[in-house]
Design a protein around this motif. Structure first.
Motif, PDB file in Angstrom:
ATOM      1  N   ASP A 154      24.916  -2.509 -17.488  1.00  0.00           N
ATOM      2  CA  ASP A 154      24.073  -1.875 -16.476  1.00  0.00           C
ATOM      3  C   ASP A 154      23.291  -2.997 -15.804  1.00  0.00           C
ATOM      4  N   ILE A 156      21.487  -4.924 -12.124  1.00  0.00           N
ATOM      5  CA  ILE A 156      20.915  -4.862 -10.787  1.00  0.00           C
ATOM      6  C   ILE A 156      21.123  -6.221 -10.126  1.00  0.00           C
ATOM      7  N   CYS A 160      21.468  -5.335  -4.270  1.00  0.00           N
ATOM      8  CA  CYS A 160      21.338  -3.886  -4.459  1.00  0.00           C
ATOM      9  C   CYS A 160      20.215  -3.607  -5.444  1.00  0.00           C
ATOM     10  N   GLU A 161      19.322  -2.710  -5.097  1.00  0.00           N
ATOM     11  CA  GLU A 161      18.177  -2.405  -5.954  1.00  0.00           C
ATOM     12  C   GLU A 161      18.496  -1.337  -6.993  1.00  0.00           C
ATOM     13  N   GLU A 162      19.670  -0.731  -6.889  1.00  0.00           N
ATOM     14  CA  GLU A 162      20.047   0.310  -7.839  1.00  0.00           C
ATOM     15  C   GLU A 162      20.898  -0.275  -8.963  1.00  0.00           C
ATOM     16  N   SER A 164      23.927  -0.722 -11.291  1.00  0.00           N
ATOM     17  CA  SER A 164      25.372  -0.510 -11.223  1.00  0.00           C
ATOM     18  C   SER A 164      25.968  -0.692 -12.607  1.00  0.00           C
TER      19      SER A 164
END
Length: 314
Positions: A154, A156, A160-162, A164
């Protein structure tokens, strides 16, 4: 840890110290109450070791120099730590007594049973940051690298701030500029990627059952820089540096390949940076004490950054 183990550890500390060590320091190293030290001394003397005691500020306990100790087998964690240090020494040619340190490390490791473990590459001397969570993730990644197992991360990224969820075949661990990094083959990208191991970037790591075959043509040096972990397009820059800053810069290695010469108080420096970020960071750090000569693209980029920075203070 048992009393026997503590006694053996105390013996190793005394032998490696080569002089007196205070009771309190011994207790701290052994993680025991200072009252236990007298008890351990008695046990060791009954086993035939002569441990001297000297009162006073500079006194303490010391092992008789004539005592010989049997070679102790290193734990897997201790062996890994020594291998990391050996690689660190290899990467830092500027260390005083380098050859002696390499020789001593080789002798220690050669006396141990050969066991497989994860090696590290070092690119800078700054000590990597570590927390319980980071240590756990590194342990998980080491296991995955040794067993050639896919991991799910998981993560970041900077773009991208979300969070992935990425599937990766892990290949190498690298220490650079105060951080650990994972070099792995990203399945969704179908290419090798660098993942920074920090609590802000890497949220979790899980080892999968899937086993992968390492690419026989994989070479770590093809995926990371020579000085830093990130590899970019090399940039040649010529600079003039003035005043006390010139002397300071002349005492240090700048970039990958550099030539320097003084003309009066001005240092003329030509060097190669392995990325735009490294190039611009160095030039901006000079402030009013240096300027770029030639290379109009670099001049324009630096001027633009200075203008943007200045606007923040208007």
């Amino acid at each position: 840890m048992s009393k026997c183990a503590k006694c053996i550890e105390m013996l190793s500390i005394l032998k490696s110290r080569g002089g007196y060590i205070s009771k309190n320091e011994l207790a701290l190293r052994l993680e025991v109450n200072p009252r236990n030290i007298k008890e351990y001394r008695k046990e060791l003397e009954e086993a035939g070791y002569v441990i001297e005691y000297k009162a006073g500020r500079y006194g303490g306990y010391a092992l008789d120099p004539s005592c010989l100790l049997p070679l102790l087998r290193l734990s897997l964690a201790e062996e890994k730590a020594l291998k990391i240090m050996a690689r660190y020494i290899e990467e830092h040619k500027e260390i005083v007594h380098l050859k002696d340190m390499q020789s001593a490390m080789a002798k220690i490791l050669s006396a141990q049973p050969q066991r497989e473990g994860v090696d590290y590459a070092y690119r800078t001397s700054r000590v990597p940051k570590s927390t319980p969570k980071i240590s756990y993730m590194i342990t998980v990644l080491e296991e995955a690298i040794q067993e050639c197992r896919e991991v799910v991360i998981d993560y970041i990224s900077t773009s991208c701030e979300e969070i992935s969820k990425v599937h990766v075949f892990p290949y190498d661990l690298v220490c650079s500029n105060g951080f650990y990094y994972l070099i792995g083959y990203a399945l969704h990208r179908k290419s090798y990627r660098i993942y920074k191991i920090s609590e802000q970037r890497m949220k979790s790591v899980v080892v999968c059952e899937r086993v992968f075959q390492r690419d026989s043509e994989y070479r770590l040096e093809e995926h990371i820089g020579k000085q830093g972990v990130y590899k970019g397009e090399e940039i040649v820059v010529e600079l003039e540096i003035y005043g006390p800053m010139a002397t300071y810069i002349a005492e240090n290695e700048v970039g990958l390949y550099s030539t320097m010469c003084f003309e009066g108080d001005t240092l003329h420096l030509t060097t190669t940076f392995e990325s735009i970020a490294a190039c611009d960071s160095f030039i901006l750090s000079l402030g009013e004490n240096g300027r770029v000569v030639g290379n109009e693209d670099v001049k324009k980029r630096i001027a633009s950054k200075i203008k943007a920075m200045s606007s923040l203070y208007e």
